[in-house]
Design a protein around this motif. Structure first.
Motif, short mmCIF file in Angstrom:
data_model
loop_
_atom_site.label_atom_id
_atom_site.label_comp_id
_atom_site.label_asym_id
_atom_site.label_seq_id
_atom_site.Cartn_x
_atom_site.Cartn_y
_atom_site.Cartn_z
N THR A 13 0.79 -1.23 0.00
CA THR A 13 0.00 0.00 0.00
C THR A 13 0.82 1.28 0.00
O THR A 13 0.28 2.36 -0.22
CB THR A 13 -0.91 0.04 1.23
N GLY A 14 2.13 1.16 0.28
CA GLY A 14 2.95 2.36 0.45
C GLY A 14 2.65 3.09 1.74
O GLY A 14 2.96 4.27 1.89
N GLY A 15 2.04 2.36 2.69
CA GLY A 15 1.65 2.96 3.96
C GLY A 15 2.71 2.80 5.04
O GLY A 15 3.80 2.27 4.80
N ARG A 16 2.34 3.25 6.23
CA ARG A 16 3.24 3.21 7.39
C ARG A 16 2.56 2.44 8.51
O ARG A 16 1.40 2.67 8.84
CB ARG A 16 3.53 4.64 7.86
N VAL A 17 3.30 1.49 9.12
CA VAL A 17 2.76 0.73 10.22
C VAL A 17 3.27 1.29 11.54
O VAL A 17 4.40 1.78 11.62
CB VAL A 17 3.11 -0.78 10.12
N THR A 18 2.43 1.25 12.55
CA THR A 18 2.80 1.78 13.86
C THR A 18 3.49 0.75 14.73
O THR A 18 4.19 1.10 15.68
CB THR A 18 1.54 2.26 14.59
N THR A 19 3.27 -0.52 14.40
CA THR A 19 3.89 -1.61 15.17
C THR A 19 3.85 -2.86 14.30
O THR A 19 3.21 -2.88 13.24
CB THR A 19 3.12 -1.85 16.49
N ASP A 20 4.50 -3.90 14.74
CA ASP A 20 4.50 -5.15 13.97
C ASP A 20 3.21 -5.93 14.27
O ASP A 20 2.76 -5.97 15.42
CB ASP A 20 5.72 -5.99 14.32
N TRP A 21 2.63 -6.53 13.26
CA TRP A 21 1.41 -7.31 13.45
C TRP A 21 1.22 -8.29 12.29
O TRP A 21 1.86 -8.16 11.25
CB TRP A 21 0.17 -6.42 13.57
N THR A 22 0.36 -9.24 12.48
CA THR A 22 -0.08 -10.15 11.41
C THR A 22 -1.60 -10.27 11.49
O THR A 22 -2.18 -10.13 12.57
CB THR A 22 0.53 -11.56 11.55
N VAL A 23 -2.23 -10.51 10.36
CA VAL A 23 -3.68 -10.69 10.32
C VAL A 23 -4.01 -11.92 9.48
O VAL A 23 -3.27 -12.30 8.58
CB VAL A 23 -4.41 -9.46 9.76
N GLY A 24 -5.16 -12.52 9.81
CA GLY A 24 -5.60 -13.73 9.09
C GLY A 24 -6.79 -13.50 8.20
O GLY A 24 -7.25 -14.41 7.51
N GLY A 25 -7.35 -12.26 8.19
CA GLY A 25 -8.50 -11.95 7.36
C GLY A 25 -8.60 -10.45 7.18
O GLY A 25 -7.82 -9.68 7.73
N VAL A 26 -9.59 -10.03 6.39
CA VAL A 26 -9.83 -8.60 6.14
C VAL A 26 -11.31 -8.35 6.28
O VAL A 26 -12.14 -9.10 5.74
CB VAL A 26 -9.35 -8.18 4.73
N SER A 27 -11.69 -7.29 7.01
CA SER A 27 -13.10 -7.00 7.27
C SER A 27 -13.37 -5.51 7.16
O SER A 27 -12.49 -4.68 7.42
CB SER A 27 -13.48 -7.48 8.68
N ILE A 28 -14.60 -5.17 6.79
CA ILE A 28 -15.02 -3.76 6.76
C ILE A 28 -16.19 -3.52 7.71
O ILE A 28 -16.75 -2.43 7.72
CB ILE A 28 -15.44 -3.33 5.33
N ASP A 29 -16.55 -4.53 8.51
CA ASP A 29 -17.78 -4.45 9.31
C ASP A 29 -17.51 -4.98 10.72
O ASP A 29 -17.19 -6.16 10.88
CB ASP A 29 -18.88 -5.27 8.64
N THR A 30 -17.66 -4.13 11.72
CA THR A 30 -17.41 -4.57 13.10
C THR A 30 -18.46 -5.57 13.58
O THR A 30 -18.22 -6.28 14.54
CB THR A 30 -17.42 -3.36 14.05
#
Length: 464
Positions: A13-30
């Motif tokens: 994305t060319g973005g900046r991360v605030t800390t190290d992390w990993t994710v197992g999915g992607v969501s747009i809805d809480t």
């Protein structure tokens, strides 16, 4: 399984991360987010940044944002980008690029979701298959589907939709399908297009995104087939067609049963039969398109037909169920409440007309986005061939008043502006032995009718 690491997502994305992390999915809805998901703070009806804190409280592994939201600590696991929508698109394209899956893209005025689900049923017995959820087929649904694609997927099925000109091409370029299928072209979204020919050109834009060596699949039966073929020849290495007028995958016979259809097709010099587990001859055509796409992706035809047997219609899109009534007897419900346009409405009425109920009853809601002729197009539904076999039609919505007035008096039921008002009268309108169709555009909330009918089976009071 790790879907994205912070490093990979930041690079994509060319973005900046605030800390190290990993994710197992992607969501747009809480409401549906799972622990370990990346929450994407899109701006839609509300700004997703307002829900980042809630997403993290629910266990989100990180959030894709354009700023640190209020109430979220600076060291929270974030991926900060200039624009969230653009970031999601970049994430989707990176997922597509790193995955070696065979990808099929599906669009069309009618039948996109059913055909997508048929393809998923066929392909999942061939290998790990990733497919669009529900009808996630728009400017955020397609990149979200791509961003969720596991890196080890063998197949992916991407549904691509549109409401306005210029939408399909960019989504197809993001998806880069190896095979692209147009299910059909019909008078849908005429508010945004001058003609059906304009709709065909927009649908054909799916071929713009074909990967090198890609295959275009065209419905030969639509009046705009030549428009589709012209675009396909420009962008595809191979173009095939399907349908009764087809030359490659030819539908030769369809037999309507009470709960399914049986079809016969000619593929080259081979005659094949296949069953579709839903009433409605239009499903036979959708299935033939799915079989064509599968074969063009390298699946054996007989294995594709075997996989098709695992498909059943999804909620609101032709599901048939029987509801037992407390006082004895039952009704048969045809739940086609998710969406409607003139083509799909006629197909649903055909299914109702072929049913075995004592009475055939329809609850029909407004068909939206039909443009300047919308009132006339609703009135013209009274002339549908299947209407001769329907006993009573109840109409919902301002536009459906035109149909209500055009119906013969012996078929004319009630008219209400909303589904909630109609639902309150269901116990007086339905009796044991009826087959009942519910269909209308999503905004007409025909699901209220469906829920009301199910409550009748529970003996519950209806909530208008």
């Amino acid at each position: 399984m790790t879907l994205w690491t912070a490093t990979e997502a930041a690079k994509a994305t060319g973005g900046r991360v605030t800390t190290d992390w990993t994710v197992g999915g992607v969501s747009i809805d809480t409401r549906t987010i799972q622990p370990g998901d990346l929450f994407v703070a899109l701006k839609a009806a509300r700004d997703g940044h307002d829900f980042v804190a809630q997403a993290l409280e629910k266990g989100a592994g990180a959030a894709l944002v354009s700023r640190v939201p209020d109430g979220v600590p600076e060291d929270a696991p974030l991926l900060i980008v200039e624009d969230v929508q653009t970031g999601l698109e970049a994430l989707g394209q990176a997922a597509r690029a790193r995955c070696s899956a065979q990808v099929v893209g599906v669009t069309g005025s009618v039948g996109k979701t059913s055909t997508k689900e048929m393809l998923a049923s066929i392909l999942e017995i061939q290998g790990k298959t990733h497919a669009s959820v529900a009808s996630y087929n728009n400017h955020w649904g397609v990149p979200l589907t791509l961003a969720r694609m596991p890196r080890d997927a063998a197949f992916a099925v991407i549904e691509i939709g549109m409401n306005h000109p210029g939408e399909i091409g960019p989504l197809a370029l993001q998806s880069k399908p190896h095979v692209a299928l147009v299910t059909t072209v019909a008078a849908v979204h005429l508010e945004a297009f001058e003609s059906v020919e304009g709709i065909a050109r927009e649908k054909a834009a799916i071929f713009h995104g074909l990967a090198e060596g890609g295959v275009a699949i065209v419905n030969a039966d639509v009046s705009t087939a030549d428009i589709l073929r012209t675009c396909a020849h420009k962008h595809a290495s191979k173009t095939v067609d399907f349908g009764r007028k087809g030359t490659d995958y030819v539908l030769t016979d369809v037999t309507q049963g009470p709960d399914s259809v049986q079809a016969v097709a000619q593929v080259g010099d081979k005659t094949v039969s296949y069953d579709v587990r839903s009433a409605g001859t239009h499903f036979a055509m959708n299935a033939l398109g799915a079989l064509a796409a599968s074969v063009e992706m390298g699946v054996d035809l007989d294995q594709a037909i075997a996989g098709l047997k695992n498909w059943t219609p999804v909620k609101g899109r032709g599901v048939r169920e029987h509801i037992a009534l407390p006082d004895g007897g039952q009704i048969e419900l045809l739940d086609d409440s998710y969406n409607a346009n003139p083509t799909s409405m006629e197909a649903a009425l055909d299914v109702l007309a072929a049913s075995q109920g004592t009475r055939r009853v329809a609850f029909l809601g407004d068909m939206k986005e039909l443009g300047l002729r919308e009132v006339a197009m609703h009135a013209e539904m009274a002339q549908a061939t299947a209407m001769g076999q329907v006993d009573q039609v109840h109409c919902i919505g301002p536009l459906m008043r035109a149909l209500h007035q055009a119906l013969p008096e012996d078929k004319r039921g009630l008219w209400f502006e909303t589904s909630a008002e109609m639902a309150a009268h269901l116990p007086d309108l339905i009796r044991a032995g009826d087959t009942v169709l519910a269909k209308g555009s999503l905004s007409m909330v025909l699901a209220r009718i469906v829920d009301g009918l199910r409550k009748m089976g529970q003996g519950s009071a209806l909530d208008p």
